[in-house]
Design an enzyme around this catalytic site. Sequence first.
Site, PDB file in Angstrom:
ATOM      1  N   ASN A 209       0.953  -1.096  -0.073  1.00  0.00           N
ATOM      2  CA  ASN A 209       0.043   0.182  -0.269  1.00  0.00           C
ATOM      3  C   ASN A 209       0.805   1.217  -0.095  1.00  0.00           C
ATOM      4  O   ASN A 209       2.389   1.074   0.114  1.00  0.00           O
ATOM      5  CB  ASN A 209      -0.998  -0.061   1.264  1.00  0.00           C
ATOM      6  N   ASP A 275      -4.370  -6.191   4.886  1.00  0.00           N
ATOM      7  CA  ASP A 275      -5.440  -7.184   5.592  1.00  0.00           C
ATOM      8  C   ASP A 275      -5.548  -8.401   4.940  1.00  0.00           C
ATOM      9  O   ASP A 275      -6.001  -9.633   5.541  1.00  0.00           O
ATOM     10  CB  ASP A 275      -6.933  -6.711   5.221  1.00  0.00           C
ATOM     11  N   PRO A 302      -3.208 -12.164   9.922  1.00  0.00           N
ATOM     12  CA  PRO A 302      -3.496 -11.813  11.516  1.00  0.00           C
ATOM     13  C   PRO A 302      -4.001 -10.265  11.658  1.00  0.00           C
ATOM     14  O   PRO A 302      -3.219  -9.312  11.096  1.00  0.00           O
ATOM     15  CB  PRO A 302      -2.324 -12.260  12.254  1.00  0.00           C
ATOM     16  N   ASP A 303      -4.719  -9.999  12.529  1.00  0.00           N
ATOM     17  CA  ASP A 303      -4.966  -8.497  13.024  1.00  0.00           C
ATOM     18  C   ASP A 303      -4.173  -8.357  14.202  1.00  0.00           C
ATOM     19  O   ASP A 303      -4.555  -8.836  15.258  1.00  0.00           O
ATOM     20  CB  ASP A 303      -6.542  -8.295  13.540  1.00  0.00           C
ATOM     21  N   PHE A 325      -3.614   3.229  14.822  1.00  0.00           N
ATOM     22  CA  PHE A 325      -3.956   4.145  13.854  1.00  0.00           C
ATOM     23  C   PHE A 325      -5.208   3.709  13.106  1.00  0.00           C
ATOM     24  O   PHE A 325      -5.428   2.495  12.732  1.00  0.00           O
ATOM     25  CB  PHE A 325      -2.717   4.451  12.964  1.00  0.00           C
ATOM     26  N   LYS A 343     -11.399  -3.451  18.274  1.00  0.00           N
ATOM     27  CA  LYS A 343      -9.875  -3.700  18.343  1.00  0.00           C
ATOM     28  C   LYS A 343      -9.555  -3.777  20.066  1.00  0.00           C
ATOM     29  O   LYS A 343      -8.729  -4.809  20.464  1.00  0.00           O
ATOM     30  CB  LYS A 343      -9.058  -2.881  17.728  1.00  0.00           C
TER      31      LYS A 343
HETATM   32  N1  CTP Z   1      -3.917  -3.591  11.868  1.00  0.00           N
HETATM   33  C1  CTP Z   1      -3.266  -4.591  12.461  1.00  0.00           C
HETATM   34  N2  CTP Z   1      -3.393  -5.612  11.671  1.00  0.00           N
HETATM   35  C2  CTP Z   1      -3.919  -5.932  10.492  1.00  0.00           C
HETATM   36  C3  CTP Z   1      -4.696  -4.741   9.971  1.00  0.00           C
HETATM   37  C4  CTP Z   1      -4.761  -3.606  10.732  1.00  0.00           C
HETATM   38  O1  CTP Z   1      -2.558  -4.782  13.458  1.00  0.00           O
HETATM   39  N3  CTP Z   1      -4.303  -7.049   9.942  1.00  0.00           N
HETATM   40  C5  CTP Z   1      -3.912  -2.222  12.568  1.00  0.00           C
HETATM   41  C6  CTP Z   1      -3.149  -1.157  12.170  1.00  0.00           C
HETATM   42  O2  CTP Z   1      -1.767  -0.942  12.257  1.00  0.00           O
HETATM   43  C7  CTP Z   1      -3.883  -0.029  12.753  1.00  0.00           C
HETATM   44  C8  CTP Z   1      -5.260  -0.525  13.047  1.00  0.00           C
HETATM   45  O3  CTP Z   1      -4.985  -1.783  12.878  1.00  0.00           O
HETATM   46  O4  CTP Z   1      -3.030   0.660  13.886  1.00  0.00           O
HETATM   47  C9  CTP Z   1      -6.217  -0.075  11.990  1.00  0.00           C
HETATM   48  O5  CTP Z   1      -5.861  -0.028  10.586  1.00  0.00           O
HETATM   49  P1  CTP Z   1      -6.871   0.036   9.449  1.00  0.00           P
HETATM   50  O6  CTP Z   1      -6.304  -0.463   8.136  1.00  0.00           O
HETATM   51  O7  CTP Z   1      -7.568   1.536   9.601  1.00  0.00           O
HETATM   52  O8  CTP Z   1      -8.117  -1.060   9.917  1.00  0.00           O
HETATM   53  P2  CTP Z   1      -8.466  -2.595   9.436  1.00  0.00           P
HETATM   54  O9  CTP Z   1      -8.466  -3.248  10.726  1.00  0.00           O
HETATM   55  O10 CTP Z   1      -7.566  -2.950   8.452  1.00  0.00           O
HETATM   56  O11 CTP Z   1     -10.029  -2.349   8.890  1.00  0.00           O
HETATM   57  P3  CTP Z   1     -10.364  -1.599   7.443  1.00  0.00           P
HETATM   58  O12 CTP Z   1      -9.188  -1.827   6.540  1.00  0.00           O
HETATM   59  O13 CTP Z   1     -11.542  -2.542   7.224  1.00  0.00           O
HETATM   60  O14 CTP Z   1     -10.644  -0.168   7.681  1.00  0.00           O
END
Ligand code: CTP
Length: 397
Positions: A209, A275, A302-303, A325, A343
């Site tokens: 990205n 993601d 993984p999130d 963020f 989260k």
């Molecule tokens: N994040 C993470 N792991 C992921 C995706 C996101 O740790 N797989 C963290 C990012 O580092 C950030 C936060 O989650 O601190 C929010 O990221 P964002 O991209 O805005 O949200 P997503 O959870 O990816 O949701 P979406 O893309 O649907 O908005």
Amino acid sequence: MNIENKHILIGITGGIAAYKICELIRKFKKNGADVQVICTPNALNFVTKLTLQNLSQNEVFVDEFHPKHWKPEHISLADWADVMIIAPASANTIGKIAQGIADNLLTSVACAFPKPMIIAPAMNVNMWQNSGVQSNINILKSRGAEILPPESGFLACGYLGRGRLCSIDKIFDCACDILSYSKILSGKKVVITSGGTIEKIDPVRYISNFSSGKMGLALAKCANLMGAEVTLITTKDVDVPFKTIKVQSAKQMLESVNSEFEGADFIIMASAVADYRVKNYSEQKIKKGNDETITLELVKNPDILKEICNKKQESLKNTPIIVGFCAESENLEENAKDKINKKGCDFLIANDISRSDIGFNSDENEVIIFDKSGGKNKLEKSSKTLIARKILEYINH
Ligand code: CTP
């Protein structure tokens, strides 16, 4: 800002703007700071030792081979200073410092100086635009030096263009700003992630990205200036005076965050984590087939943020304070509130990526900090450095 008794080390190189530094020394002295001056031998072609000595009320150093103390002069001066300013900085000295060359007292001190450094270049416009000079400037920038670029105008060499030393007030204000960082994070361990993750498809292609990693880097540098023990987990190449772990994929980032979790007081997830990743990485380059379309099967990554928030909850401890963020292109506030709940982090820093003047790749940002109890605080548009400083002050209050 009170700079009384602060230790300012000024390095002057051989350039016509050297005479302007007399005014800078006076300004620091008038404000109660203690100033020591190092000149390169060429600097003395433009300004006299006696003038600098009178203004700084200290001995002026040029040569490193007459140590007054048991410690070599370059180490004593580096230990003594709170901040080092090199102004005017010539192309030659910039190049030497960037490449780690230490062939006079000034460059030796600069090599032995791990604290904040301000560099104010001044030179002919064509020299400033030279790609070698620019790449040396970028090396110094990435190492954390504050570069105050030259300004445009009539140059002493007769040219019109960018090259003349920035204003003395700018250098003075920058030093005051750096010196005003209070060490509110001393003794604290801060882990920060930055940059977009890279999910490989085959040996030549990947999914990623537009994240530049600048916000995370700014946070890491500020946390370092505030006295924290910093670990920056990043997908970008950086050259900074604190611990970094280079990763590519979300899975590698998760592993590194987990390995730094223990003992961390703050974890700040400023990275843009992909993601999804491809389900089956191809060891060989995928060849173009006869079909007009190609389908890549993706699986969820993984999130990381969610996983570490769960880990904190299971540990029943109040640390680390976890900051996420969120990059949103629409319904910023609504999505941010929803995300902080999903989260489970302590704070969420939301920025609007639909605006081209802030966020991705920009040097500026404007954010809203949400906290888990429903509070919110808007930080008006300013440099990522200032935003970083305000975020750290806020989450530590
Ligand atoms: N994040 C993470 N792991 C992921 C995706 C996101 O740790 N797989 C963290 C990012 O580092 C950030 C936060 O989650 O601190 C929010 O990221 P964002 O991209 O805005 O949200 P997503 O959870 O990816 O949701 P979406 O893309 O649907 O908005």
